[in-house]
Design an enzyme around this catalytic site. Structure first.
Site, PDB file in Angstrom:
ATOM      1  N   THR A  17       0.850  -1.198   0.000  1.00 44.30           N
ATOM      2  CA  THR A  17       0.000   0.000   0.000  1.00 44.30           C
ATOM      3  C   THR A  17       0.885   1.247   0.000  1.00 44.30           C
ATOM      4  OG1 THR A  17      -1.753  -1.166   1.165  1.00 44.30           O
ATOM      5  CG2 THR A  17      -1.788   1.250   1.262  1.00 44.30           C
ATOM      6  N   HIS A  31       2.558   1.665  -3.378  1.00 45.05           N
ATOM      7  CA  HIS A  31       1.586   2.214  -4.330  1.00 45.05           C
ATOM      8  C   HIS A  31       1.404   3.727  -4.103  1.00 45.05           C
ATOM      9  CE1 HIS A  31      -2.510   2.086  -6.418  1.00 45.05           C
ATOM     10  NE2 HIS A  31      -2.667   3.143  -5.623  1.00 45.05           N
ATOM     11  N   GLU A  32       1.227   4.116  -2.841  1.00 43.69           N
ATOM     12  CA  GLU A  32       0.957   5.530  -2.548  1.00 43.69           C
ATOM     13  C   GLU A  32       2.185   6.397  -2.835  1.00 43.69           C
ATOM     14  OE1 GLU A  32      -1.921   6.402  -2.294  1.00 43.69           O
ATOM     15  OE2 GLU A  32      -2.948   4.561  -1.674  1.00 43.69           O
ATOM     16  N   TRP A  71      -4.721   1.945 -14.918  1.00 44.22           N
ATOM     17  CA  TRP A  71      -5.818   1.905 -15.898  1.00 44.22           C
ATOM     18  C   TRP A  71      -6.218   3.298 -16.375  1.00 44.22           C
ATOM     19  CZ3 TRP A  71      -6.306   1.128 -10.687  1.00 44.22           C
ATOM     20  CH2 TRP A  71      -7.163   1.955  -9.985  1.00 44.22           C
ATOM     21  N   ASP A 110      -2.293   6.493 -18.219  1.00 46.92           N
ATOM     22  CA  ASP A 110      -1.432   6.746 -17.064  1.00 46.92           C
ATOM     23  C   ASP A 110      -0.164   7.478 -17.506  1.00 46.92           C
ATOM     24  OD1 ASP A 110      -0.152   4.759 -18.440  1.00 46.92           O
ATOM     25  OD2 ASP A 110       0.154   3.435 -16.720  1.00 46.92           O
TER      26      ASP A 110
HETATM   27 ZN    ZN Z   1      -3.838   4.737  -5.807  1.00 42.91          ZN
END
Ligand code: ZN
Length: 956
Positions: free
Chosen positions: A224, A227-228, A239, A250
């Site tokens: 997480t 990703h952040e 996507w 993106d």
């Molecule tokens: Zn995100």
């Protein structure tokens, strides 16, 4: 390990069933509510596209980012352990270096896309006050829930913890019960670059943080946060955030088009948007899959993150070599230092030719550093990735599609909804009327004035038979003429003013130089006695120097090089001597002084022109051998590189950069040399060592200096105990020579390289190069031929020509002005000194464009109508806004910097009503604050980041 269900039961909150991230929502909120954010985002995206398009060399090493973790807890469970925090940092360091073991689960079809982001993370060791810290803050709270819409976890006032300065730290907030604006349970969210600093950073729920403690499956591998932080470095969801449509992007070329988010742990292949046979890149960190299912960034995503690190995030972190760098990375790093033709041939001819060609051209120590087994691995890891990573094969889609996509996507992202008054102050047709083809059309119009002709005409007139034609003689004779023929005018006044000017620097030094009586410098008979008289009564004649910009008043940009001014002054004095000698008026003592003066003058000229002896290189000079004995010794001694700023501490421009430097830095004030700064240079079998010891500071061995910022120096300062004028002159001369030698000995990055500073400030050279790189410039004539001036002016409308001086000196201010009928009547005076005539460029908009290495910060200045001829006097009432240069202009400006050898410059442009961008001049020492303070552009941060980066690289 606590399961999700147990955790929810114990804490009364719930973790989401599948990944959820509110970064997109936060982005939309900021677009709606924060003035300037939309423009800032657009600017970052445009810059990113341009950087990737132009293949501007991104930093090649690794960047270590200092992290602060703010633990905000309601209970002991949420008050996660240091070990859990450490496990998150470890996970990040694996994921962002592509050393995570599970990347092997990437399907074979996608293995080649895996990129090493070259970013590492370290808990901060120094807090914002400079005190030691473990990089963790702990805040007990009763606030619940925390909400991405209010950012309440990011402020002590709302039960959270305040951010540390986001230009120096990555803020990670960890809390429980995290919700989106609509009340949905969240794993985390981030803020893209370009947003408010107080909320800049990443928020992650404690149960999705780290790999131990309260981290709960399936979000217990730290992904997480990976990703952040991807978002924080400007990555978008893979996507394209268009729901489940296939039109979102993106802005990364090597990620397949994808319909919507993937959840859980899909099996390969998983297709959408006709992206078969391989389908979605669901194992990418920027999808919504579970932690075990996401294992990689792509090379294209890495480029985008690196563009952010060289752009909006450039102030944070320190970059250096990648520890444990695999051969693949080593090869990727090579192009920067290798001769161009090696780079070109490398991918094509492969390892064999690389070795053959390389042996010749690669610096010896580089060749030595190639691991022995590297050659064997090279073909496997190297060539393929080398090409993929893109010296040549940079994906075309990024370049081609980005600008288009940006414009298309902008309304969706909320530019439409941006506050109206945020854009109100911009000129109406600012963006719309910036036609791309303007620049393209320009060369056609100006074909007849091509650089070649321009230079030919101009230089011919300058140089042609200078002796035969008295009108075209050099400065010396020009001044002689002036003195004889026009006692009241121009040059004569200038010469008369010299003593006053030479006194002023002494006053500036705060009376540190005591009263001395040097005696008459020159026979009082010359110049009606004014000369000698002016020197009586205690001034010291031979303090070189200038003035600091504050003297000119706030907001009044001043680009005078003090040394050059002094050179002019001394040149004038020498002309006087010459003239007096011709008239038989010099005593033997006068002749001796004349010779002394000439010697000083020669040294100043040498100082100004020393650069010509050194190779001007874009981005500074690197020592030919970075691993030389001196550097090696410094490393052995455990000494690091440091940044040298040659300026003075109470200089606002320097102060602002100092705020953002997190490398060891020393400010060296030339006014302290030699009387309060020690210089030691030892050579021989017993020692090779050069060092200097600035006033009140530790001794600095030269090899410690990894980057130099040379900005607006003050005069050197002689010991006041020295009172005899001849002694002072000699001391000045010797000190100048020693200092010049010291500069020469500093083999590291310079902002600006002295060669660039010298050549780059010359207006004739600027215009010549500007034309060569395709910039539009005003029709210009620089001449001391009155006939040519008359012809130029007569060919244009009344009021259509301006005149200006190369340099404005305090004693003889010659402001830029429209040529009037009065001026026309006295055009014959042009023969006394060359004058710049330019066609007036009507414009509603002036631009101040700061370039810091590869970064461009353009500010638009919209003046009140009465100041549209010259914005500077009306700068207080002018409106400033950030501005995006057209791609062609931006590229040409960078090329100009490249050709002039400038690492820094402040350029002036005018934007005509037709939208044409006309280049006026570049100032290598130009000010930035008056513009960046009004636009919020992070210029000091960029300068600091640039110096830090080079300093760090120097220590490699
Ligand atoms: Zn995100």
């Amino acid at each position: 390990m606590v399961t999700k269900a147990e955790k929810a039961e114990i804490e009364g909150d719930e973790a989401p069933l599948h990944r959820s991230c509110a970064t997109g929502e936060v982005n939309e909120r900021l677009l709606r509510t924060v003035e300037g954010y939309a423009e800032s985002r657009a600017e970052i995206e445009n810059r990113t596209a341009r950087v990737l398009d132009a293949q501007v060399a991104l930093r090649t090493g690794c960047t270590e980012i200092p992290v602060v973790v703010h633990v905000v807890y309601r209970n002991s469970t949420e008050n996660i352990s240091d070990a859990q925090i450490a496990s998150q940092i470890s996970a990040l360091n694996a994921d962002f270096r592509a050393t995570n073991a599970d990347k092997a689960s990437t399907p074979t079809a996608f293995q080649g896309l895996i990129g090493d982001a070259r970013v590492t993370f370290k808990l901060a060791t120094t807090d914002p006050d400079g005190k030691p810290t473990d990089g963790i803050t702990r805040t007990s709270t009763t606030t619940t829930p925390f909400n991405s819409d209010t950012d309440n976890v990011k402020s002590a006032a709302t039960g959270g913890a305040d951010a540390w300065p986001s230009d120096r730290y990555l803020n990670l907030w960890v809390c429980g019960n995290l919700r989106s604006g609509s009340g949905q349970s969240l794993l985390g969210y981030a803020q893209f670059p370009g947003g408010p600093t107080a909320t800049d950073g990443v928020v992650v729920i404690h149960s999705g943080f780290g790999t131990t403690g309260t981290a709960a499956a399936p979000f217990n591998l730290g992904r997480t946060t990976t990703h952040e932080i991807g978002h924080w470095l400007n990555l978008r969801h893979i996507w394209g955030d268009d729901g489940t449509g296939c039109s979102g992007s993106d802005f990364v070329a090597d990620t397949p088009n994808q319909g919507g988010p993937n959840y859980g742990a899909p099996t390969f292949p998983s297709s959408s948007c006709s992206n078969g046979p391989n389908g979605d890149l669901f194992m990418n960190y920027m999808d919504y899959t579970d932690d075990p299912a996401m294992v990689m960034f792509t090379a294209g995503q890495v480029d985008r993150m690196q563009a952010a690190l060289d752009g909006p995030r450039s102030s944070i972190g320190i970059s250096g070599p990648c520890a444990g760098k695999p051969i693949k990375e080593f090869v990727k790093d090579l192009p920067k230092d290798l001769p161009k033709d090696v780079i070109k041939d490398l991918p094509k001819d492969g390892i064999k030719d690389f070795q053959k060609d390389g042996a010749k051209d690669i610096p010896k120590d580089v060749a030595k550093d190639i691991p022995k087994d590297g050659v064997k691995d090279f073909p496997k890891d190297g060539v393929k990735d080398f090409q993929k990573d893109g010296v040549k094969d940079k994906p075309k889609d990024v370049v081609k599609d980005s600008p288009k996509d940006l414009i298309k996507d902008a309304p969706k992202d909320g530019v439409k909804d941006a506050p109206k008054d945020g854009v109100k102050d911009r000129p109406k047709d600012f963006i719309k009327d910036r036609p791309k083809d303007l620049i393209k059309d320009r060369p056609k119009d100006l074909a007849k004035d091509s650089p070649k002709d321009f230079g030919k005409d101009m230089l011919k007139d300058f140089a042609k038979d200078p002796v035969k034609d008295p009108r075209k003689e050099g400065v010396k004779d020009l001044q002689k003429d002036a003195i004889k023929d026009t006692p009241k005018d121009g040059i004569k006044e200038f010469v008369d003013d010299i003593p006053k000017q030479l006194r002023d620097p002494v006053k500036e030094l705060g009376g540190e130089i005591g009263p001395i009586d040097p005696g008459p410098l020159i026979n009082p008979a010359i110049g009606g006695g004014g000369f000698g008289g002016a020197f009586g009564g205690g001034a010291t004649p031979f303090v070189i120097g200038g003035r600091d910009e504050t003297e000119y008043g706030a907001g009044q940009p001043e680009e005078v090089s003090p040394l050059a001014v002094i050179a002019e002054q001394l040149g004038g004095m020498l002309a006087e001597y010459s003239s007096a000698a011709a008239a038989g008026q010099l005593s033997p003592a006068d002749v001796a002084r004349w010779q002394q003066l000439a010697s000083v003058y020669a040294q100043i000229i040498a100082l100004l022109g020393w650069a010509g002896r050194r190779q001007a290189r874009r981005g500074g000079e690197h020592p030919p051998s970075r691993g030389g004995p001196r550097q090696a010794r410094a490393r052995d001694a455990g000494e690091g590189a440091m940044i040298l700023i040659v300026s003075f501490p109470d200089n606002a421009h320097v102060e602002r950069v100092l705020e953002h430097l997190d490398r060891p830095t020393v400010v060296f004030d030339i006014a302290d040399f030699p009387h309060r700064t020690r210089l030691d240079a030892r050579f021989g079998a017993s020692a090779d060592r050069i060092s200097f010891t600035p006033h009140g500071q530790a001794e600095i061995p030269l090899e410690q200096i990894g980057a130099v910022w040379y900005r607006r120096v003050r005069p050197i300062g002689l010991d006041p105990a020295l009172t005899d004028s001849t002694s002072r002159l000699f001391a000045w001369s010797e000190s100048t020579e020693a200092l010049t030698g010291l500069w020469h000995a500093m083999e590291c990055f310079w902002m600006n390289p002295p060669a660039g500073d010298e050549a780059g400030q010359r207006k004739i050279r600027q215009l010549q190069v500007a034309r060569a790189v395709g910039l539009a410039v005003p029709e210009t004539l620089i001449t001391n031929d009155p006939a040519a001036a008359l012809e130029f002016i007569s060919a244009r409308d009344e009021g259509g020509v301006i005149r200006k001086a190369f340099r404005n000196i305090a004693e003889a201010p010659r402001s830029t002005a429209v040529v009037t009928a009065d001026d026309r009547a006295r055009l014959d005076d042009v023969r006394y000194a060359p004058v710049t005539f330019q066609e007036f460029v009507p414009a509603d908009l002036d631009l101040r464009v700061i370039v810091v290495e590869h970064e461009i910060f353009a500010a638009a200045i919209l003046s009140e109508p009465e100041y549209r001829t010259d914005y500077r006097p009306g700068i207080g009432s002018a409106k400033f806004s950030t501005y995006e240069l057209p791609d062609e202009v931006a590229a040409a400006l960078l090329a100009l910097h490249d050709r002039l050898g400038l690492a820094y410059g402040a350029s002036d442009f005018r934007v005509t009503p037709d939208g044409e961008h006309v280049f006026l001049e570049v100032n290598p020492g130009g000010e930035y604050l008056f513009a960046s303070d009004r636009t919020g552009q992070p210029v000091p941060q960029a300068i600091a980041a640039c110096l830090s980066r080079h300093d760090r690289e120097h220590g490699e």
